[in-house]
Design an enzyme around this catalytic site. Sequence first.
Site, mmCIF file in Angstrom:
data_model
loop_
_atom_site.group_PDB
_atom_site.id
_atom_site.type_symbol
_atom_site.label_atom_id
_atom_site.label_comp_id
_atom_site.label_asym_id
_atom_site.label_seq_id
_atom_site.Cartn_x
_atom_site.Cartn_y
_atom_site.Cartn_z
ATOM 1 N N GLY A 1 0.858 -1.122 -0.088
ATOM 2 C CA GLY A 1 0.087 -0.002 -0.025
ATOM 3 C C GLY A 1 0.957 1.397 0.105
ATOM 4 O O GLY A 1 2.043 1.168 0.051
ATOM 5 N N ASP B 1 7.210 -11.588 5.939
ATOM 6 C CA ASP B 1 7.680 -10.906 4.814
ATOM 7 C C ASP B 1 8.959 -10.056 5.318
ATOM 8 O O ASP B 1 9.200 -8.644 5.184
ATOM 9 C CB ASP B 1 6.665 -9.767 4.456
ATOM 10 C CG ASP B 1 7.159 -9.289 2.863
ATOM 11 O OD1 ASP B 1 7.747 -10.121 2.216
ATOM 12 O OD2 ASP B 1 6.849 -8.318 2.410
#
Length: 862
Positions: free
Chosen positions: A104, A215
């Site tokens: 994002g 991640d």
Amino acid sequence: MSGATERPADDAYRASLDALLCELLDLDAGARAQRLVSLDPDRRRQIEALLAAAFGADDKLQVGGAMHPDLLEHIVAEDEHALQPGTRLGAYRVLQEIGVGGMGRVFLAERADGLFARRVALKLLPVHATPRELQRLQREQRILASLVHPGIARLYDAGISDQGAPYLVMEHVDGETIDVWCEHHAHGARARLQLLIEVCRAVESAHQHLIVHCDIKPANILVSAEGQAKLLDFGIARLLGSDPPGDPKQGDQGDGDASGHTTGSSTGAWLTPRYASPELRAGRAPTTASDIYQLGLLAGELLGAASRGSSQGRRDALPRTDLEAILARAVAERPADRYASVERLREDFERLQQGLPVSARRPGALYRLQRLAGRRPFTLAAAGVGVLVLLLISALFVTRLAAERDARRAQAEQAERARAEAEQVVAFLVDLFRSGDPYSSSDATPTSALTADVLLARAADRIGPQLDQQPLVRARLLAELGRIHRILGHFERAEPLLRESMALLEANPDANRLQLADVRLSLARLLDQRGGFDEASTLLDAAEAQFRQVGDRERLASALEARGNLLLDHQDVRSIATLQASLALWQALGNIDREADLHLFLANALAIHDRLTEARPHREAALALVEARLGPGHPTVANALVGLADQFQKEGHPADSVALLERAISIYDQHFGEADFRLATALNNLGTTLSDLGRQEAARQPLQRALIAYRQGQPDHPAIGTILNNLGTIHWHLADPNPAAEHYRQALDHLRPRLRADHPMIALVEFNLGEALLALGDARQARPLLESALVGLEKHFGPRHSMLVPGLDYLAGLDRKAGALRQAEARMRRALAIREADPQGDQAALTTARAELAALQAMLRK
């Protein structure tokens, strides 16, 4: 500010309040309360008012809580738009965009409601969310907001924009990504290694909260000007989707540069292909092992670059072989071959930094001597031959000490593996129960509709895909599922689960031997219930030997208890001594609940072998123990009452049993529902006792109620077959063979798939059905049932047991009608021998049997 003393509105004082408020908001609830107590009363009242406003004034944001449920009605727009400076989101004002990626857009923002001054990073998520997904996001965010560590960027709040897009409010870290920072400020390998150690500590803290990152990569680790590393987006990949963050087909989407940007799809699956572990790329669920893999890749990049570009010479260099061993273990293909935890990886990094032997390499005297030389190069260079000899002698001594240390370390690593397994088991179970959350997935079973059967079936389906690369965790869960299925009476489902668990543990050299023994014990209990005496006995031998070897008295007591009950089921007199040994152990351990049960088991063993006088004190002791400890109305007291009722029944006082059983049923009714197996057991016993008293009509009602209870609560339990058999016997006593035969047929149909073919209960029901069919004139169907029953009863009770006599009598009668007189004579002689060997047998029946045999023999002589 109501209730607060007025203060000069000077800038310095307000700035101090702002600083204090920021400090308090960063603390957890306990630390915040302690800090407030230390303030002077006036200042505390003012800051408490600010805190109250911060926590409650905003109807769109809750500190640590995120989205208000009212906002879930918003419809998310198809595309998120870049926010312009000055845009308000809740209590925050956007200042500028500072980043964009697969996760994002990220904006620098500030608190704009005047309560206090704080700059934050505001992340607008590219999620096309439904209301149920947003509600799940709210719950997950609350978990992540509780994660407090100096090496993790805090997640403060969350909300939804006017366009319906969810956003996160996070701690703003003014710094460079870890790879860029290392290029500018940390050229040497040891400085970079220290930074990696700090990162590991942060990941450790999150794993202790059962939160994985999924991640870890340079772009998600910022380092401040002061050298403090902070992980970003912790848990966001998990938060954005309940599905495993990875799909083999998604690895090629949206990742067109070497930086390894996160990829995503409309399904909510997120991963960075370059840093994703093999199991994530395969689409399996993330675990702590996934983060260990990514830390290994990160370390390889940072330390590899340092070794290529370092200008500080050998002094800064790290032992290359050790480093390669650490990295190889961290990025192993199979999760089970990686470090058991991030803590173990971090400890090896620290040993590498200090020049100590690392656990990733095989220990040996020469290897340790090399590490010693690495830490003391000048001393060794100046030493003479004599010193070298002394050093070698010392090395041998050190080797012995190191071996002892390695043994302790191996124990610690085993304990760590157990802890890591426990974490993954808990995570698996959390996901399992969340799957019943109606907001977590479109096909979820409503929580109110979840049953044990639904959860167990769902767990069995998930174990394979999620844990095929983690055999020890898989084995542990299979064992627990098998144990639960056994307790619920799902014997045919339990056995393959327990066998697979045992096979996995037997094949894995790192498996905990006690865990393997536990699985063997559980499988032995199951096989006992299914009629597998020989294999159950062999498994108990192995489990008991393991428990004795390690001196685990509690497990040994359980194994002896299981063996005693196994022998008891086969009316073996050795059950008495075995149960006495188990009882003594439970008494020594102070386990009153188990002690009470062992008194009951031992009483059963004594009663079966006609030692009723010795059995009674044990039943009374069980009742006295639990009644004194728990009170007269406790369910455990009801268990003891059922046992004492059985004592009266065996002593020939069934009328006394009825009152005890009725009291037990009353207690169970007060505590449990109609589907409880303990209630069903007491009802069944009451029905059979009333039947023994000749009150057949009265006996039918509790037996029917027991049948309903089992069918509702444990529809696969073999006890259903026993109750159906008892109902058939009620009809038999009422001289009504038709419904008797029907109940016996239903009992056999229920028992045969669930018990072994040679189980004594199957033989008993076969006899009962054969007898009923004979009464109905159907000798053709009766004969094979009676013959099969005779074989089964003889195998279980032996060739001279009185239970064989009725079957021999019936078959002899059929043989006589068929003209097989010699076969009839053989059966009658065998039945007579059993009767004559029974001192408590029916003398009238014995006399009749002698007369009938003599008549047949006279006929044969003619």
